[in-house]
Design an enzyme around this catalytic site. Structure first.
Site, short mmCIF file in Angstrom:
data_model
loop_
_atom_site.label_atom_id
_atom_site.label_comp_id
_atom_site.label_asym_id
_atom_site.label_seq_id
_atom_site.Cartn_x
_atom_site.Cartn_y
_atom_site.Cartn_z
N ASP A 63 0.85 -1.20 0.00
CA ASP A 63 0.00 0.00 0.00
C ASP A 63 0.88 1.24 0.00
O ASP A 63 2.02 1.20 0.47
CB ASP A 63 -0.86 0.04 1.27
CG ASP A 63 -1.99 -0.98 1.26
OD1 ASP A 63 -2.24 -1.60 0.21
OD2 ASP A 63 -2.62 -1.16 2.32
N ARG A 121 -1.62 -0.81 -8.44
CA ARG A 121 -3.01 -0.52 -8.08
C ARG A 121 -3.14 1.01 -8.11
O ARG A 121 -2.39 1.71 -7.44
CB ARG A 121 -3.33 -1.02 -6.68
CG ARG A 121 -4.68 -0.49 -6.18
CD ARG A 121 -4.82 -0.55 -4.65
NE ARG A 121 -4.79 -1.89 -4.12
CZ ARG A 121 -4.32 -2.20 -2.90
NH1 ARG A 121 -3.82 -1.25 -2.11
NH2 ARG A 121 -4.33 -3.44 -2.48
P1 FDA Z 1 -14.41 9.21 -3.94
O1 FDA Z 1 -13.80 9.44 -2.61
O2 FDA Z 1 -14.54 10.33 -4.90
O3 FDA Z 1 -15.80 8.52 -3.71
C1 FDA Z 1 -16.69 8.18 -4.77
C2 FDA Z 1 -17.93 7.52 -4.19
O4 FDA Z 1 -17.55 6.27 -3.58
C3 FDA Z 1 -18.60 8.29 -3.06
O5 FDA Z 1 -19.47 9.24 -3.55
C4 FDA Z 1 -19.28 7.17 -2.30
O6 FDA Z 1 -20.46 6.76 -2.97
C5 FDA Z 1 -18.29 6.06 -2.40
N1 FDA Z 1 -17.34 6.07 -1.26
C6 FDA Z 1 -16.05 6.40 -1.27
N2 FDA Z 1 -15.48 6.26 -0.06
C7 FDA Z 1 -16.46 5.83 0.75
C8 FDA Z 1 -16.50 5.50 2.13
N3 FDA Z 1 -15.44 5.59 2.93
N4 FDA Z 1 -17.69 5.07 2.64
C9 FDA Z 1 -18.80 4.97 1.86
N5 FDA Z 1 -18.80 5.28 0.55
C10 FDA Z 1 -17.66 5.70 0.00
N6 FDA Z 1 -5.36 5.02 -0.54
C11 FDA Z 1 -4.05 5.26 -0.32
O7 FDA Z 1 -3.67 6.41 -0.09
N7 FDA Z 1 -3.14 4.24 -0.35
C12 FDA Z 1 -3.51 2.95 -0.63
O8 FDA Z 1 -2.66 2.07 -0.66
C13 FDA Z 1 -4.89 2.68 -0.87
N8 FDA Z 1 -5.34 1.44 -1.16
C14 FDA Z 1 -6.63 1.25 -1.56
C15 FDA Z 1 -7.07 -0.01 -1.99
C16 FDA Z 1 -8.35 -0.19 -2.48
C17 FDA Z 1 -8.76 -1.52 -2.97
C18 FDA Z 1 -9.24 0.92 -2.54
C19 FDA Z 1 -10.61 0.78 -3.12
C20 FDA Z 1 -8.84 2.15 -2.08
C21 FDA Z 1 -7.55 2.32 -1.57
N9 FDA Z 1 -7.14 3.54 -1.07
C22 FDA Z 1 -5.80 3.75 -0.81
C23 FDA Z 1 -8.14 4.60 -0.74
C24 FDA Z 1 -8.34 5.57 -1.87
O9 FDA Z 1 -7.19 6.35 -2.04
C25 FDA Z 1 -9.53 6.49 -1.60
O10 FDA Z 1 -9.32 7.20 -0.42
C26 FDA Z 1 -10.86 5.76 -1.46
O11 FDA Z 1 -10.96 4.67 -2.33
C27 FDA Z 1 -12.03 6.73 -1.78
O12 FDA Z 1 -11.91 7.21 -3.08
P2 FDA Z 1 -12.86 6.76 -4.31
O13 FDA Z 1 -11.97 6.44 -5.46
O14 FDA Z 1 -13.73 5.66 -3.90
O15 FDA Z 1 -13.62 8.06 -4.74
#
Ligand code: FDA
Length: 284
Positions: A112, A162
């Site tokens: 990560d 990723r």
């Molecule tokens: P965004 O935050 O714009 O959210 C889009 C939509 O997704 C929201 O409107 C909501 O519907 C839904 N959503 C998002 N987060 C939610 C929550 N917490 N609860 C409920 N609904 C939610 N980061 C990092 O810095 N280092 C890493 O190594 C990783 N590893 C990682 C692995 C995997 C498999 C995932 C999916 C994510 C990560 N992340 C991460 C976290 C990533 O950087 C980010 O903070 C979250 O995925 C939220 O961003 P989204 O892309 O979902 O979009």
């Protein structure tokens, strides 16, 4: 917070349980639905090298049991959990031991990405171990200005990436602050990865990002088996189901363990509605 029974119940939406057995049970039922997993033993920023060694051993146990149970699963680690804050060489040795086990089991270790204070050291370690054992990949955060350069360099070396948006509070000097800019960069990097990356993972719950990925893959005739979507356990289960039913590959990130507080707080901070969810359940 971490030892309170009430707090534990509230966090259970995002965390598979306290033990490896809990996480493996969740993995088994997700595998039955056609979903792969990556296990995250919670506990970043350990306080000593002894704790780092204990984390490493927990992950080795996880890989051994995944192999014994024949699960479609790998592991995700954080270098602050493997001792990077104390001794970079000791951290390297801890990760190396784990990657050797992963290579033996034909499995995989995902490192990560934490705050930007660790980016250079993380990429250095992954690049070096990848050249020796291959069974390791890394995470790139779309909010960092530097990420395009990093993606290009990692792709040239055939290292699996990723792609996520990024979850840490970063200074404006290193990261985009506006969601629109982060999203634009995410789409840009996704395209580079789908075209030149090795089995990239597109990690997001953002429907717009997912739709762009689907559109781009279809337009370039990139097979659904050439990449995977990744999402966090307990978040947007509706989208998870839809992706699987459309024939895409999906891997869920399954955190487990006692030290869930920092992970849980990042999930709350990402989405104010989660705080409402928490408050509602507290009253209930
Ligand atoms: P965004 O935050 O714009 O959210 C889009 C939509 O997704 C929201 O409107 C909501 O519907 C839904 N959503 C998002 N987060 C939610 C929550 N917490 N609860 C409920 N609904 C939610 N980061 C990092 O810095 N280092 C890493 O190594 C990783 N590893 C990682 C692995 C995997 C498999 C995932 C999916 C994510 C990560 N992340 C991460 C976290 C990533 O950087 C980010 O903070 C979250 O995925 C939220 O961003 P989204 O892309 O979902 O979009």
């Amino acid at each position: 917070m971490e030892t309170s029974g009430l707090a534990r119940r509230l966090s259970s939406r995002f965390i598979a349980g306290e033990t490896l057995a809990d996480a493996l049970a969740v993995a088994r039922s997700l595998n039955a639905e056609g979903i792969s997993v990556t296990l995250d033993h919670l506990g970043e920023n350990v306080a000593s090298l002894e704790e780092a060694a204990a984390s490493r051993d927990e992950y080795i146990r996880a890989l051994d049991q995944i192999q014994a149970a024949g699960l479609s699963a790998n592991v995700s680690i954080k270098l602050t959990q493997f001792g990077i804050d104390f001794d970079e060489a000791a951290c390297y040795e801890n990760v190396e031991l784990l990657v050797k086990v992963a290579a033996r089991h034909s499995s995989f270790v995902r490192v990560d990405m934490e705050s930007s204070a660790y980016t250079d050291r993380t990429l250095r370690l992954v690049t070096d171990l990848h050249a020796r054992y291959a069974a390791i990949g890394v995470v790139i955060q779309a909010y960092l200005y530097r990420s395009e350069r990093d993606v290009e360099s990692l792709c040239r070396q055939g290292i699996r990436i990723r792609l996520c948006k990024g979850a840490y509070l970063e200074p404006a000097g290193v990261a985009y602050e506006r969601k629109a800019d982060v999203d634009r960069n995410f789409v840009h990097l996704m395209k580079i990865l789908l075209e030149t990356g090795v089995y990239p993972a597109i990690a997001t719950h953002d429907q717009a990002m997912i739709a762009e990925t689907e559109r781009f893959a279809a337009a370039r005739q990139i097979a659904p088996s050439a990449f995977e979507f990744q999402m966090l356990y307990g978040i947007r289960r509706d989208i998870q189901k839809r992706l699987v039913s459309k024939g895409y590959r999906l891997r869920l990130y399954i955190p487990y363990g006692k030290a869930w507080y920092p992970y849980f707080m990042r999930r709350l901070a990402e989405r104010p509605a989660n705080v409402l969810f928490l408050a509602r359940n507290l009253f209930r």
